[in-house]
Design an enzyme around this catalytic site. Structure first.
Site, short mmCIF file in Angstrom:
data_model
loop_
_atom_site.label_atom_id
_atom_site.label_comp_id
_atom_site.label_asym_id
_atom_site.label_seq_id
_atom_site.Cartn_x
_atom_site.Cartn_y
_atom_site.Cartn_z
N TYR A 139 47.80 40.65 40.72
CA TYR A 139 47.99 41.47 41.91
C TYR A 139 48.84 40.69 42.90
O TYR A 139 48.61 39.49 43.11
CB TYR A 139 46.63 41.82 42.56
CG TYR A 139 46.83 42.57 43.86
CD1 TYR A 139 46.91 43.96 43.88
CD2 TYR A 139 46.99 41.88 45.07
CE1 TYR A 139 47.15 44.65 45.06
CE2 TYR A 139 47.22 42.57 46.25
CZ TYR A 139 47.31 43.95 46.24
OH TYR A 139 47.55 44.62 47.41
N GLU B 123 53.78 46.09 47.56
CA GLU B 123 52.68 45.78 46.64
C GLU B 123 53.17 45.90 45.20
O GLU B 123 53.78 46.91 44.84
CB GLU B 123 51.52 46.75 46.87
CG GLU B 123 50.30 46.43 46.02
CD GLU B 123 49.19 47.46 46.19
OE1 GLU B 123 48.16 47.14 46.82
OE2 GLU B 123 49.36 48.60 45.71
#
Ligand code: GDP
Ligand code: MN
Length: 391
Positions: free
Chosen positions: A109, A197
């Protein structure tokens, strides 16, 4: 302002982030064609909507033939996809992204956000990606790494390397991660982003880093100087009520209650919503009519609020500084004629030209309930739900 995954990937790729090869499709046939064009044996077909959580919602699928790509795409187009992040209505799928499937060894992530506490860009990363950041923070907070960037220095080499090592990367992956971090930071800063992101950022079978998903959102206040970003706006992904309101200079956010609100100033709007709740009601919306509102703008505000079928009463609360109470009152009276209002309306006016405004309301002979204070106005609105006022 949000953009689609494929747009974010194109932007990030331009700054040097490795992404899979892919193509956009506006129809199932085009999706099948894209797969043939890309070549290979496996493709991932991804619904393009302004939301994450598409995987779980059935909006992402690995396909093994161009016919499978076409037929899966045909189940997506024109549908509304409901994810954990959308409301119950979901978001419409009008574009589909087809990309070469990647061989995933590990999902990481990586996020860049604005940390309001330190007033700086912060990197959040985890070696356990794939799931949403909220779930990650809940289930696996230990895995989260955070790093704040000093704007005077920018992202320092040692910081980027330290972050890569802390995620357990080694060898050539460290240099790749450092390059991805710099690319994201530059994209964020140069384009006035609010969020970047990459989830998942994957390590492939050959040990390389690739961004399998990408999400970017931008500061709307900076769009005037980022025309290329502004051009990526997709009205099909926005709440049509909020989009129309924005086009008319109104800040509108739909909510779940039944008391429609027309208010000037975001602060007063918030205070009024609190007062409605305190009086036992629920606001149907947030609406800031802005300064210097003409009678036409007031009418437009009524139209916007009344598109919500749950609304049973409209509360107009104006503390006029730049605004003029007489213009607001004219707008309310005009709304009865132009919009064909049948619901009870509660009006509270204060400030510039308040006497003239109240006189216009009185002289109209319309069943408008007036109130002097914010508390009275909120109580009156709650009391008048479902009870049309007799003329
Ligand atoms: P999101 O659910 O909206 O965040 O969509 P993502 O783009 O993150 O895709 C969801 C999941 O699909 C990812 O976490 C992956 O596990 C899987 N996925 C996406 N692309 C590929 C791919 O190329 N190969 C494989 N095997 N899985 C993929
Ligand atoms: Mn994702």
């Amino acid at each position: 302002m949000d953009i689609h995954e494929y747009q974010a990937k194109e932007i990030l790729a331009g700054f040097g982030v490795p992404v899979p090869r892919g193509g956009l499709a506006y129809s199932p046939e085009q999706a099948g064609y894209r797969a043939r064009e890309l070549g290979g044996e496996a493709w991932v077909v991804k619904a393009q909507i302004h939301s994450g959580g598409r995987g779980e919602a059935g909006g992402v699928k690995l396909c093994r033939s161009d016919e499978e790509v076409r037929s899966y795409a045909s189940t997506l187009f024109g549908k509304n996809l409901v994810t954990k992040q959308t409301d119950a209505a979901g978001k419409g799928v009008y574009r589909v992204w087809v990309e070469t499937a990647s061989d995933i060894q590990q999902e990481l992530y990586l996020g860049f956000v604005l940390d309001r506490k330190t007033e700086r860009i912060m990197i959040v990363a985890s070696a356990h990606g794939g799931m949403e950041i909220e779930d990650l923070a809940e289930d696996d907070p230990e895995s989260l790494r955070r790093m704040v960037i000093d704007p005077a220095v920018g992202l320092a080499e040692y910081q980027a390397r330290e972050l890569a090592f802390s995620l357990g990367l080694f060898g050539g992956q460290v240099a790749q991660m450092v390059s991805v971090l710099h690319a994201c930071y530059r994209a964020y800063r140069d384009l006035d982003a609010m969020m970047v992101e990459i989830n998942p950022l994957v390590i492939t079978g050959t040990g390389d880093l690739v961004a399998l998903d990408a999400k970017m959102s931008f500061d709307t206040n900076a769009l005037y100087r980022r025309p290329q970003v502004a051009a990526l706006r997709d009205p099909a992904q926005e709440d049509p009520r909020e989009a129309t309101a924005a086009d008319n200079g109104l800040a509108y956010v739909g909510l779940d209650g039944d008391i429609g609100c027309i208010i000037n100033g975001a602060g007063l709007a918030m205070a009024t919503m609190d007062m409605i709740k305190l009086s036992g009601g629920e606001p149907a919306n947030f609406l800031d009519i802005g300064g210097g509102a003409s009678p036409e703008r007031v009418c437009q505000a009524f139209r916007t609020v009344l598109t919500d079928r749950n609304v049973q009463v409209v509360l107009v609360n104006i503390f006029a500084g730049i605004n003029r109470c007489d213009w607001i009152a004219k707008g309310v009276v005009q709304a009865y004629k132009d919009v064909g209002l049948t619901l009870p309306v509660v009006v509270r006016l204060a400030g510039t030209n308040v006497k003239e405004g109240q006189e216009i309301v009185r002289a109209s002979g319309l069943p408008i309930v007036t109130a002097d204070t914010l508390a009275e106005a909120a109580q009156a609105a709650v009391a008048h739900r479902c009870t049309p006022v007799a003329a």
